[in-house]
Write a protein that holds these residues in place. Structure first.
Motif, PDB file in Angstrom:
ATOM      1  N   LYS A 130      30.849  38.795  34.795  1.00  0.00           N
ATOM      2  CA  LYS A 130      31.821  39.434  35.686  1.00  0.00           C
ATOM      3  C   LYS A 130      33.103  39.715  34.922  1.00  0.00           C
ATOM      4  N   VAL A 131      33.651  40.901  35.167  1.00  0.00           N
ATOM      5  CA  VAL A 131      34.965  41.264  34.670  1.00  0.00           C
ATOM      6  C   VAL A 131      35.844  41.488  35.887  1.00  0.00           C
ATOM      7  N   THR A 132      37.004  40.857  35.891  1.00  0.00           N
ATOM      8  CA  THR A 132      37.885  40.975  37.036  1.00  0.00           C
ATOM      9  C   THR A 132      39.322  41.139  36.565  1.00  0.00           C
ATOM     10  N   GLU A 133      40.169  41.560  37.458  1.00  0.00           N
ATOM     11  CA  GLU A 133      41.570  41.782  37.100  1.00  0.00           C
ATOM     12  C   GLU A 133      42.411  40.551  37.424  1.00  0.00           C
ATOM     13  N   THR A 134      43.443  40.372  36.664  1.00  0.00           N
ATOM     14  CA  THR A 134      44.389  39.285  36.909  1.00  0.00           C
ATOM     15  C   THR A 134      44.910  39.343  38.338  1.00  0.00           C
ATOM     16  N   THR A 184      43.245  38.600  41.104  1.00  0.00           N
ATOM     17  CA  THR A 184      42.222  38.750  42.137  1.00  0.00           C
ATOM     18  C   THR A 184      41.473  37.441  42.326  1.00  0.00           C
ATOM     19  N   PRO A 185      40.994  37.170  43.535  1.00  0.00           N
ATOM     20  CA  PRO A 185      40.164  35.982  43.740  1.00  0.00           C
ATOM     21  C   PRO A 185      38.733  36.251  43.269  1.00  0.00           C
ATOM     22  N   VAL A 186      38.094  35.224  42.764  1.00  0.00           N
ATOM     23  CA  VAL A 186      36.730  35.342  42.269  1.00  0.00           C
ATOM     24  C   VAL A 186      35.937  34.124  42.744  1.00  0.00           C
ATOM     25  N   TYR A 197      41.516  26.221  40.578  1.00  0.00           N
ATOM     26  CA  TYR A 197      40.138  26.314  41.061  1.00  0.00           C
ATOM     27  C   TYR A 197      39.975  25.516  42.358  1.00  0.00           C
ATOM     28  N   SER A 198      39.128  26.017  43.213  1.00  0.00           N
ATOM     29  CA  SER A 198      38.716  25.258  44.384  1.00  0.00           C
ATOM     30  C   SER A 198      37.209  25.369  44.514  1.00  0.00           C
ATOM     31  N   VAL A 199      36.621  24.437  45.256  1.00  0.00           N
ATOM     32  CA  VAL A 199      35.169  24.433  45.442  1.00  0.00           C
ATOM     33  C   VAL A 199      34.854  24.190  46.899  1.00  0.00           C
ATOM     34  N   SER A 200      33.633  24.560  47.236  1.00  0.00           N
ATOM     35  CA  SER A 200      33.136  24.232  48.569  1.00  0.00           C
ATOM     36  C   SER A 200      31.649  23.974  48.492  1.00  0.00           C
ATOM     37  N   ARG A 201      31.215  23.049  49.340  1.00  0.00           N
ATOM     38  CA  ARG A 201      29.793  22.740  49.423  1.00  0.00           C
ATOM     39  C   ARG A 201      29.464  22.479  50.887  1.00  0.00           C
ATOM     40  N   SER A 227      43.381  32.930  42.226  1.00  0.00           N
ATOM     41  CA  SER A 227      44.105  34.089  41.704  1.00  0.00           C
ATOM     42  C   SER A 227      43.871  34.095  40.201  1.00  0.00           C
ATOM     43  N   ALA A 228      42.880  34.845  39.771  1.00  0.00           N
ATOM     44  CA  ALA A 228      42.405  34.749  38.396  1.00  0.00           C
ATOM     45  C   ALA A 228      43.505  35.047  37.377  1.00  0.00           C
ATOM     46  N   THR A 229      43.510  34.273  36.293  1.00  0.00           N
ATOM     47  CA  THR A 229      44.433  34.495  35.182  1.00  0.00           C
ATOM     48  C   THR A 229      43.623  34.645  33.892  1.00  0.00           C
ATOM     49  N   SER A 230      44.249  35.207  32.876  1.00  0.00           N
ATOM     50  CA  SER A 230      43.547  35.434  31.612  1.00  0.00           C
ATOM     51  C   SER A 230      43.092  34.115  30.984  1.00  0.00           C
TER      52      SER A 230
END
Lengths: 114, 113
Positions: free
Chosen positions: A11-15, A17-19, A64-68, A80-83
């Motif tokens: 995956k390529v995403t922009e700074t 954005t949530p992923v 980062y967060s997680v869910s199960r 909020s993705a960062t480089s």
């Protein structure tokens, strides 16, 4: 491979954005993990889970967060993705049953944040 | 907190020779597991060998063996009769009764013909 599937694989995403990365297992193992792998750092634990809705932080959990919500799915979200979160992400499960324990890994997700 | 240290970023060995990869760890637990994982260029993580801390006998899997020194918190991997297919990243890992699995930074092994 203990029935572990990671998606997406790339995956390529922009700074900013949530992923969300998904890890799916087919064998109802209790313990699941998310790692990131970076050169010179090995595999660093982000979060792990020891059951439905039971999760805990690893050494690099910031951002980062997680869910199960189901035994078979463990989701990792970059809020909020960062480089600096460009990395290869691995999901793992552990059999963790008493004296017999072994970890099995997914194929990895290569995430690039631009 | 538990830590795992691999002090050799890279190692090399001649085919058919023996090489030893080092690993040390820090823990206050008495019951835990130690592992060596291999990661070839395909990125797949492959379990090489496992050692239970309560067992004094060193684990062996074919050409792979460990030297487990519990008091020294040392867990080295010996690869005998090295083969070209052994070339990979090798990770030492620790897991205790909480099932948190911690890895070292890895050692890249090159095998020369």
């Amino acid at each position: 491979d203990a029935g572990i599937t990671q998606s997406p694989r790339h995956k390529v995403t922009e700074t900013g954005t949530p992923v969300t990365l998904r890890c799916h297992q087919t064998e109802n193992h209790r313990y699941m993990y998310w790692y990131r792998q970076d050169p010179g750092h090995g595999l660093r634990l982000i979060h792990y889970s020891y059951g439905v809705k039971d999760t805990d932080k690893g050494e690099v959990s910031d951002g980062y967060s997680v869910s199960r919500s189901k035994t078979e799915d463990f989701l990792l979200t970059l809020e909020s993705a960062t480089s600096s979160q460009t990395s290869v992400y691995f999901c793992a499960i552990s059999t963790g049953t008493g004296r017999v324990t072994e970890a099995f890994f997914g194929q990895g997700t290569r995430l690039t944040v631009v | 907190a538990q830590t795992v240290t691999q002090s050799q970023p890279e190692m090399s060995v001649q085919e058919a020779e023996t090489v030893t990869l080092s690993c040390t760890y820090d823990t206050s637990e008495s019951d835990y597991y130690l592992f060596w994982y291999k990661q070839p260029p395909s990125r797949q993580m492959i379990l090489v060998i496992r050692q239970e801390a309560y067992k004094q006998q060193n684990a062996t899997e074919n050409r792979f063996s460990v030297n487990f020194q519990k008091a020294a918190k040392s867990f080295s991997l010996k690869i005998s009769d090295s083969q070209l297919g052994d070339a990979a990243m090798y990770f030492c890992a620790y897991q205790d009764v909480t099932d948190k699995l911690i890895f070292g930074t890895g050692t890249r092994l090159q095998v020369f013909p």
